[in-house]
Design an enzyme around this catalytic site. Sequence first.
Site, PDB file in Angstrom:
ATOM      1  N   CYS A   1       0.820  -1.225   0.000  1.00  0.00           N
ATOM      2  CA  CYS A   1       0.000   0.000   0.000  1.00  0.00           C
ATOM      3  C   CYS A   1       0.844   1.261   0.000  1.00  0.00           C
ATOM      4  O   CYS A   1       0.380   2.322  -0.408  1.00  0.00           O
ATOM      5  CB  CYS A   1      -0.938  -0.010   1.204  1.00  0.00           C
ATOM      6  SG  CYS A   1      -1.970  -1.474   1.237  1.00  0.00           S
TER       7      CYS A   1
ATOM      8  N   HIS B   1      -3.939   6.792   1.715  1.00  0.00           N
ATOM      9  CA  HIS B   1      -4.139   5.523   1.006  1.00  0.00           C
ATOM     10  C   HIS B   1      -5.528   5.004   1.371  1.00  0.00           C
ATOM     11  O   HIS B   1      -5.911   5.005   2.542  1.00  0.00           O
ATOM     12  CB  HIS B   1      -3.054   4.531   1.414  1.00  0.00           C
ATOM     13  CG  HIS B   1      -3.468   3.108   1.191  1.00  0.00           C
ATOM     14  ND1 HIS B   1      -3.871   2.649  -0.046  1.00  0.00           N
ATOM     15  CD2 HIS B   1      -3.577   2.050   2.050  1.00  0.00           C
ATOM     16  CE1 HIS B   1      -4.206   1.373   0.066  1.00  0.00           C
ATOM     17  NE2 HIS B   1      -4.036   0.985   1.320  1.00  0.00           N
TER      18      HIS B   1
ATOM     19  N   ASN C   1     -10.144  -0.903  -2.128  1.00  0.00           N
ATOM     20  CA  ASN C   1      -8.739  -0.635  -1.817  1.00  0.00           C
ATOM     21  C   ASN C   1      -7.899  -1.128  -2.996  1.00  0.00           C
ATOM     22  O   ASN C   1      -7.853  -2.330  -3.261  1.00  0.00           O
ATOM     23  CB  ASN C   1      -8.400  -1.373  -0.515  1.00  0.00           C
ATOM     24  CG  ASN C   1      -6.956  -1.239  -0.086  1.00  0.00           C
ATOM     25  OD1 ASN C   1      -6.079  -0.976  -0.900  1.00  0.00           O
ATOM     26  ND2 ASN C   1      -6.696  -1.453   1.184  1.00  0.00           N
TER      27      ASN C   1
HETATM   28  N1  ACO Z   1     -18.953 -10.441   5.354  1.00  0.00           N
HETATM   29  C1  ACO Z   1     -19.595 -10.875   6.432  1.00  0.00           C
HETATM   30  N2  ACO Z   1     -18.977 -11.289   7.557  1.00  0.00           N
HETATM   31  C2  ACO Z   1     -17.625 -11.226   7.560  1.00  0.00           C
HETATM   32  C3  ACO Z   1     -16.899 -10.777   6.463  1.00  0.00           C
HETATM   33  C4  ACO Z   1     -17.604 -10.372   5.328  1.00  0.00           C
HETATM   34  N3  ACO Z   1     -17.007  -9.921   4.227  1.00  0.00           N
HETATM   35  N4  ACO Z   1     -15.592 -10.817   6.764  1.00  0.00           N
HETATM   36  C5  ACO Z   1     -15.495 -11.291   8.011  1.00  0.00           C
HETATM   37  N5  ACO Z   1     -16.716 -11.543   8.495  1.00  0.00           N
HETATM   38  C6  ACO Z   1     -17.094 -12.078   9.800  1.00  0.00           C
HETATM   39  C7  ACO Z   1     -16.016 -12.923  10.402  1.00  0.00           C
HETATM   40  O1  ACO Z   1     -16.100 -14.245   9.928  1.00  0.00           O
HETATM   41  C8  ACO Z   1     -16.350 -12.831  11.860  1.00  0.00           C
HETATM   42  O2  ACO Z   1     -17.420 -13.692  12.129  1.00  0.00           O
HETATM   43  P1  ACO Z   1     -17.482 -14.487  13.517  1.00  0.00           P
HETATM   44  O3  ACO Z   1     -17.539 -13.416  14.572  1.00  0.00           O
HETATM   45  O4  ACO Z   1     -18.719 -15.270  13.379  1.00  0.00           O
HETATM   46  O5  ACO Z   1     -16.228 -15.279  13.570  1.00  0.00           O
HETATM   47  C9  ACO Z   1     -16.852 -11.404  11.998  1.00  0.00           C
HETATM   48  O6  ACO Z   1     -17.252 -10.974  10.675  1.00  0.00           O
HETATM   49  C10 ACO Z   1     -15.795 -10.446  12.506  1.00  0.00           C
HETATM   50  O7  ACO Z   1     -14.584 -10.721  11.795  1.00  0.00           O
HETATM   51  P2  ACO Z   1     -13.332  -9.832  11.922  1.00  0.00           P
HETATM   52  O8  ACO Z   1     -12.262 -10.308  10.996  1.00  0.00           O
HETATM   53  O9  ACO Z   1     -13.002  -9.715  13.383  1.00  0.00           O
HETATM   54  O10 ACO Z   1     -13.936  -8.517  11.344  1.00  0.00           O
HETATM   55  P3  ACO Z   1     -13.638  -7.057  11.755  1.00  0.00           P
HETATM   56  O11 ACO Z   1     -14.744  -6.521  12.545  1.00  0.00           O
HETATM   57  O12 ACO Z   1     -12.258  -6.906  12.281  1.00  0.00           O
HETATM   58  O13 ACO Z   1     -13.687  -6.373  10.331  1.00  0.00           O
HETATM   59  C11 ACO Z   1     -12.120  -5.598   8.727  1.00  0.00           C
HETATM   60  C12 ACO Z   1     -12.797  -6.822   9.318  1.00  0.00           C
HETATM   61  C13 ACO Z   1     -13.134  -4.779   7.979  1.00  0.00           C
HETATM   62  C14 ACO Z   1     -11.057  -6.090   7.751  1.00  0.00           C
HETATM   63  C15 ACO Z   1     -11.502  -4.790   9.884  1.00  0.00           C
HETATM   64  O14 ACO Z   1     -10.717  -5.602  10.703  1.00  0.00           O
HETATM   65  C16 ACO Z   1     -10.703  -3.665   9.425  1.00  0.00           C
HETATM   66  O15 ACO Z   1     -11.225  -2.657   9.029  1.00  0.00           O
HETATM   67  N6  ACO Z   1      -9.356  -3.794   9.487  1.00  0.00           N
HETATM   68  C17 ACO Z   1      -8.459  -2.819   8.985  1.00  0.00           C
HETATM   69  C18 ACO Z   1      -7.624  -3.467   7.996  1.00  0.00           C
HETATM   70  C19 ACO Z   1      -7.930  -3.010   6.623  1.00  0.00           C
HETATM   71  O16 ACO Z   1      -8.720  -2.162   6.366  1.00  0.00           O
HETATM   72  N7  ACO Z   1      -7.195  -3.561   5.720  1.00  0.00           N
HETATM   73  C20 ACO Z   1      -7.275  -3.144   4.374  1.00  0.00           C
HETATM   74  C21 ACO Z   1      -6.138  -3.654   3.665  1.00  0.00           C
HETATM   75  S1  ACO Z   1      -4.645  -3.277   4.429  1.00  0.00           S
HETATM   76  C22 ACO Z   1      -4.235  -1.756   3.997  1.00  0.00           C
HETATM   77  O17 ACO Z   1      -4.556  -1.282   2.963  1.00  0.00           O
HETATM   78  C23 ACO Z   1      -3.460  -1.005   4.984  1.00  0.00           C
END
Ligand code: ACO
Length: 350
Positions: free
Chosen positions: A114, A277, A307
């Site tokens: 990124c 980003h 992204n």
């Molecule tokens: N649709 C529905 N449910 C989902 C999805 C989806 N696409 N993805 C994950 N889940 C579920 C998981 O299975 C989990 O279910 P469970 O509780 O039954 O086990 C639940 O949602 C929570 O999962 P987490 O992985 O803990 O989800 P989180 O709330 O952390 O959200 C996310 C995930 C959006 C990626 C978040 O962690 C985030 O915003 N992280 C920042 C990282 C990021 O944005 N990265 C982008 C790329 S890196 C970069 O560019 C820097």
Amino acid sequence: MLRSKISGIGMYVPKNVFTNNDLVKYMDTSDEWIQERTGIKERRYADRTGETTTTMGVEAAKIAIERAGTTAQDIDFIVFATICPDYYFPGCGVLLQRAMQMKEIGALDVRNQCSGFLYALSVADQFIKTGMYKNILVVASEKHSFGLDFSTRGRNISVIFGDGAGAVVLQPTENVNSGILSTHLHSDGNNAEILAMYNPGTHANHWLNGKELADFENAEIGDMFMSHAMIDKAQNFPTMDGQAVFKVAVEKFPAVIKESLEANNLQTSDLRLLIPHQANLRISQFVQRKMELRDDQVYNNIQKYGNTTAASIPIALCEAWEMGKVKEGDLVCLAAFGSGFTWASALLRW
Ligand code: ACO
């Protein structure tokens, strides 16, 4: 003293729009979940067989070169950032040089995820400032859609990424009140595996003391790079601990933005526009609040494109410029954080 200036900028996104509801056909997810956690409504996916990371980069580059008032034959150096190369090797730089029928100039490939565009821009900036080159093409392009797990297993990652490309032409300027004021690059490899694609690779399960990043069991010497077992276990896709990434991102983004302002004795109130980003709208909003920036000081377009990793900053900068949000003399900060971890910023006077 020479400075380098963005004299032309271009972007390209594929025509194929994929909404959150389109993803529901492949995996257990929902428009509501994706929008609430990431802000993304839709993204673009490249044509399966007709478009590559390089061809998208070429489209963005053509526009940047034309807007810079120059020609492909006048470009004297290429820096190409991507994590989705057409080939494992050689990199996309030479493929773009061939496709655009450029002279036998140097082509450097940057792979800083990124932060790739800002690393590429920083390298190009140094070459311009030393007087070595006068017309550098910096390209960032990503065809993520080719390498994502579109089953429910991969949903935490696959819903986030989109395809697209951005490019700029850097040229020298003697106007000290214009151009790139400074760039700031950082890394911390302690968490390299938190957001990564391990395979194909030569890691031999070394880095996590044998924890299985790849299944090498029963692999013959020639199979080690990509075995059937790795594919069966879906070890050929990217992995991410989203919450861990979130925590570090919201700390490093503000720090590297402040660093760029302090290095130039400027303040957040001087900023016309911050282009972060486009990792996740929630991260950008968190950074905006922490930096006490107004809505009109931050540009986000992840809602439309997802992204696009290295390409996200030049795409957003190009779009903001086309919308008249960046004008001559405006102070613009570009900031990135991503896998590695790597993070970076560039402060520029348009
Ligand atoms: N649709 C529905 N449910 C989902 C999805 C989806 N696409 N993805 C994950 N889940 C579920 C998981 O299975 C989990 O279910 P469970 O509780 O039954 O086990 C639940 O949602 C929570 O999962 P987490 O992985 O803990 O989800 P989180 O709330 O952390 O959200 C996310 C995930 C959006 C990626 C978040 O962690 C985030 O915003 N992280 C920042 C990282 C990021 O944005 N990265 C982008 C790329 S890196 C970069 O560019 C820097």
